[in-house]
Design an enzyme around this catalytic site. Structure first.
Site, PDB file in Angstrom:
ATOM      1  N   GLU A  25       0.825  -1.217   0.000  1.00 14.87           N
ATOM      2  CA  GLU A  25       0.000   0.000   0.000  1.00 14.87           C
ATOM      3  C   GLU A  25       0.857   1.264   0.000  1.00 14.87           C
ATOM      4  O   GLU A  25       1.180   1.789   1.060  1.00 14.87           O
ATOM      5  CB  GLU A  25      -0.933  -0.010   1.230  1.00 14.87           C
ATOM      6  CG  GLU A  25      -1.849   1.211   1.300  1.00 14.87           C
ATOM      7  CD  GLU A  25      -2.674   1.272   2.578  1.00 14.87           C
ATOM      8  OE1 GLU A  25      -2.434   0.484   3.513  1.00 14.87           O
ATOM      9  OE2 GLU A  25      -3.559   2.136   2.644  1.00 14.87           O
ATOM     10  N   LYS A  75      -2.790  -2.167  -2.757  1.00 13.55           N
ATOM     11  CA  LYS A  75      -3.792  -1.272  -2.168  1.00 13.55           C
ATOM     12  C   LYS A  75      -3.413   0.135  -2.607  1.00 13.55           C
ATOM     13  O   LYS A  75      -2.366   0.657  -2.218  1.00 13.55           O
ATOM     14  CB  LYS A  75      -3.816  -1.405  -0.643  1.00 13.55           C
ATOM     15  CG  LYS A  75      -4.840  -0.492   0.020  1.00 13.55           C
ATOM     16  CD  LYS A  75      -5.225  -1.019   1.389  1.00 13.55           C
ATOM     17  CE  LYS A  75      -6.074  -0.022   2.140  1.00 13.55           C
ATOM     18  NZ  LYS A  75      -6.714  -0.602   3.315  1.00 13.55           N
TER      19      LYS A  75
HETATM   20  P1  13P Z   1      -9.009   4.439   4.858  1.00 18.24           P
HETATM   21  O1  13P Z   1      -9.983   3.751   3.934  1.00 18.24           O
HETATM   22  O2  13P Z   1      -9.670   5.060   6.048  1.00 18.24           O
HETATM   23  O3  13P Z   1      -8.085   5.340   4.125  1.00 18.24           O
HETATM   24  O4  13P Z   1      -8.101   3.315   5.490  1.00 18.24           O
HETATM   25  C1  13P Z   1      -7.575   2.353   4.686  1.00 18.24           C
HETATM   26  C2  13P Z   1      -6.343   1.840   5.272  1.00 18.24           C
HETATM   27  O5  13P Z   1      -6.259   0.696   5.642  1.00 18.24           O
HETATM   28  C3  13P Z   1      -5.174   2.715   5.382  1.00 18.24           C
HETATM   29  O6  13P Z   1      -4.063   1.924   5.566  1.00 18.24           O
END
Ligand code: 13P
Length: 342
Positions: A177, A219
């Site tokens: 991510e 992600k």
């Molecule tokens: P949000 O959807 O609140 O951005 O969180 C996603 C997430 O896991 C951030 O690491």
């Protein structure tokens, strides 16, 4: 590394009509969220709130996996069943956040690098005993005056690739991510540029560590103007620029893409995902891995009366999950918000 297992898990994570709930808020983030609704952030309140989500009947229809935090994976329902077992019984994959947070990057003011590689092999081995099938590591990229720097993008991408390799060694699917933050007054073009740079470097580093992309999930943050930008992005712009960015940056072998909501409103996050999927098929399934855009009404309703509102909070959870499930098939419309049970 058992590539068959990794491929199978990754496929389940982005199965048709399903997505992931991120419920892996770290202690600090959880404190912020609970403060915002006026509930003391005690261990038992966190446990009770997470039980509201994890044990919600019917969630498996829309949700393929839930990302948990280290504390949560060790917790149990009021009836004494481990959370990870509750999920497994429903056919929802238990996942785990394994990074140790984004820390100041040395010599680079305003930028961060995510830590957590030390001892990770041993931690993953322990998480496997809870039936963990996938993991998450979040890197943070900030747009600002002269940033993101190459140093920041490189350091984060390299750490993420080493994390992903350790996960695959343990037959755990890594979610990588690299989040480009929405905070700031940057334009959608600046976000596009930073996103392409971060994604390209991430995939270069993953290749460098021989990570199997068929057993990896990205992600991603959407390509969108900063929250304080003078010109805000339309749904169509976000959808088309995000797709253009993904097509420019991702290898087709990647198993799937799930988006974070990053501070978008619940409805925006759903509308953006639906617009991307309405245009037909893409090289990868595009789904959700939202925390705030699914949980915000849930937390608010639960917090109004934690003892009495569990069912009401679950209705909101199921509603937002169903809307996002429809969005993975391009079938969500704003009209549907009229059916909101909250
Ligand atoms: P949000 O959807 O609140 O951005 O969180 C996603 C997430 O896991 C951030 O690491």
């Amino acid at each position: 590394m058992d590539i068959k297992t990794l491929k199978k898990t990754a496929g389940q994570m982005v199965a048709k009509g399903k997505g992931i709930i991120a419920a892996d808020e770290s202690a600090g983030t959880c404190q912020k969220r609970f403060d915002s609704v006026g509930v003391p952030c005690t261990e038992d309140n966190r446990r009770a709130y997470r039980e509201t989500i994890i044990a919600a009947p019917g969630l498996e229809e829309y949700v393929s996996g839930i990302i948990l935090f280290d504390e949560t994976i060790r917790q149990e329902t009021t009836d004494g069943e481990r959370f990870s077992d509750v999920l497994a019984k429903k056919g929802i994959l238990p996942g785990i956040k394994v990074d140790m947070g984004a820390k100041e990057l040395a010599l680079h003011a305003g930028e961060k690098v995510t830590e957590g590689l030390d001892g990770l092999r041993e931690r993953l081995a322990e998480y496997k005993t809870f039936g963990t099938m996938f993991a998450k590591w979040r890197a943070v990229i900030t747009i600002g005056e002269g940033i993101p720097s190459d140093a920041c993008i490189h350091a984060n991408a390299h750490a993420m690739a080493r994390y992903a390799a350790l996960c695959q060694e343990a037959d755990i699917v890594p979610i990588v991510e690299p989040e480009v933050l929405i905070e700031g007054d940057h334009t959608i073009e600046q976000c596009y540029e930073a996103s392409v740079a971060a994604l390209k470097k991430t995939f270069e580093e993953l290749a460098g560590q021989d990570v199997a992309l068929e057993g990896t999930i990205l992600k991603a943050s959407m390509v969108i103007a900063g929250k304080k930008a003078a010109k805000q992005s339309s749904v169509e712009e976000v959808a088309s620029e995000t797709l253009r960015c993904l097509k420019e940056s991702l290898p087709s072998a990647l198993a799937g893409v799930v988006f974070l909501s990053g501070g978008q409103s619940d409805e925006q996050a759903t509308a953006h995902l639906s617009a991307m999927n309405a245009g037909g098929k893409h090289p990868w399934p595009l789904s959700f891995s939202y925390a705030r855009a699914i949980q915000s009404p849930v937390l608010k309703i639960w917090a109004e009366n934690p003892n009495a509102n569990v069912e009401k909070a679950r209705e909101a959870l199921l509603f937002r999950s169903r809307m996002n499930s429809l969005a993975t098939m391009g079938k969500y419309s704003e009209e549907m918000e009229k059916e909101r049970p909250y």
